[in-house]
Scaffold this motif. Structure first.
Motif, PDB file in Angstrom:
ATOM      1  N   MET A  33       1.697  -5.979  -2.478  1.00  0.00           N
ATOM      2  CA  MET A  33       1.961  -4.888  -3.537  1.00  0.00           C
ATOM      3  C   MET A  33       3.196  -5.266  -4.325  1.00  0.00           C
ATOM      4  O   MET A  33       3.383  -5.099  -5.677  1.00  0.00           O
ATOM      5  CB  MET A  33       2.126  -3.629  -2.887  1.00  0.00           C
ATOM      6  N   VAL A  38       2.349  -2.931  -7.843  1.00  0.00           N
ATOM      7  CA  VAL A  38       1.669  -1.814  -7.587  1.00  0.00           C
ATOM      8  C   VAL A  38       2.597  -0.591  -7.786  1.00  0.00           C
ATOM      9  O   VAL A  38       3.752  -0.380  -7.413  1.00  0.00           O
ATOM     10  CB  VAL A  38       1.083  -1.707  -6.219  1.00  0.00           C
ATOM     11  N   PRO A  39       2.055   0.563  -8.587  1.00  0.00           N
ATOM     12  CA  PRO A  39       3.082   1.842  -8.860  1.00  0.00           C
ATOM     13  C   PRO A  39       3.189   2.487  -7.540  1.00  0.00           C
ATOM     14  O   PRO A  39       2.659   2.335  -6.565  1.00  0.00           O
ATOM     15  CB  PRO A  39       1.904   2.472  -9.782  1.00  0.00           C
ATOM     16  N   LYS A  40       4.158   3.351  -7.448  1.00  0.00           N
ATOM     17  CA  LYS A  40       4.769   4.099  -6.149  1.00  0.00           C
ATOM     18  C   LYS A  40       3.849   4.835  -5.765  1.00  0.00           C
ATOM     19  O   LYS A  40       3.391   5.145  -4.345  1.00  0.00           O
ATOM     20  CB  LYS A  40       6.133   4.961  -6.571  1.00  0.00           C
ATOM     21  N   LYS A  41       2.758   5.614  -6.579  1.00  0.00           N
ATOM     22  CA  LYS A  41       1.710   6.457  -5.980  1.00  0.00           C
ATOM     23  C   LYS A  41       0.562   5.374  -5.214  1.00  0.00           C
ATOM     24  O   LYS A  41       0.383   5.925  -4.104  1.00  0.00           O
ATOM     25  CB  LYS A  41       1.094   6.975  -7.129  1.00  0.00           C
ATOM     26  N   GLY A  42       0.451   4.301  -5.678  1.00  0.00           N
ATOM     27  CA  GLY A  42      -0.345   3.483  -4.949  1.00  0.00           C
ATOM     28  C   GLY A  42       0.231   2.787  -3.755  1.00  0.00           C
ATOM     29  O   GLY A  42      -0.479   2.826  -2.623  1.00  0.00           O
ATOM     30  N   GLN A  43       1.507   2.290  -3.889  1.00  0.00           N
ATOM     31  CA  GLN A  43       2.031   2.328  -2.593  1.00  0.00           C
ATOM     32  C   GLN A  43       2.048   3.493  -1.605  1.00  0.00           C
ATOM     33  O   GLN A  43       1.870   3.139  -0.116  1.00  0.00           O
ATOM     34  CB  GLN A  43       3.527   1.684  -2.796  1.00  0.00           C
ATOM     35  N   VAL A  45       0.053   5.899  -1.092  1.00  0.00           N
ATOM     36  CA  VAL A  45      -1.750   5.686  -0.413  1.00  0.00           C
ATOM     37  C   VAL A  45      -1.667   4.810   0.562  1.00  0.00           C
ATOM     38  O   VAL A  45      -2.112   4.795   1.718  1.00  0.00           O
ATOM     39  CB  VAL A  45      -2.526   5.863  -1.624  1.00  0.00           C
ATOM     40  N   VAL A  46      -1.338   3.449   0.125  1.00  0.00           N
ATOM     41  CA  VAL A  46      -1.700   2.361   1.190  1.00  0.00           C
ATOM     42  C   VAL A  46      -0.873   2.544   2.175  1.00  0.00           C
ATOM     43  O   VAL A  46      -1.361   2.477   3.268  1.00  0.00           O
ATOM     44  CB  VAL A  46      -1.202   1.041   0.463  1.00  0.00           C
TER      45      VAL A  46
END
Length: 73
Positions: A33, A38-43, A45-46
């Motif tokens: 990431m 990767v944006p904070k929102k995606g991080q 979620v992961v």
């Protein structure tokens, strides 16, 4: 002594193995990431999904302890 506690040693070893595996999975996901911005929102979620995987193993362990203490399992 060792033969009497072999089941306990196996259980502790397996739990430590899962802890180490989840740590390495988290570190590799973090590296991927970070390299791909990767944006904070995606991080979030992961990492949340990774946490749910860890929580599943923790819940399994707690349920197993409770059932074995009651003589079910």
């Amino acid at each position: 002594m060792l033969a009497e506690n072999i089941e306990l040693i196996e259980t502790i070893g397996l739990n430590l193995f899962f802890l180490i595996i989840f740590f390495f999975i988290g570190m590799s996901i973090r590296d991927v990431m970070k390299n791909n911005d990767v944006p904070k929102k995606g991080q979030f979620v992961v990492y949340f999904v990774l946490f749910l995987g860890c929580a599943g193993f923790i819940a399994k362990g707690i349920i197993q302890i409770v059932w074995e203490s009651k003589g079910i399992g």
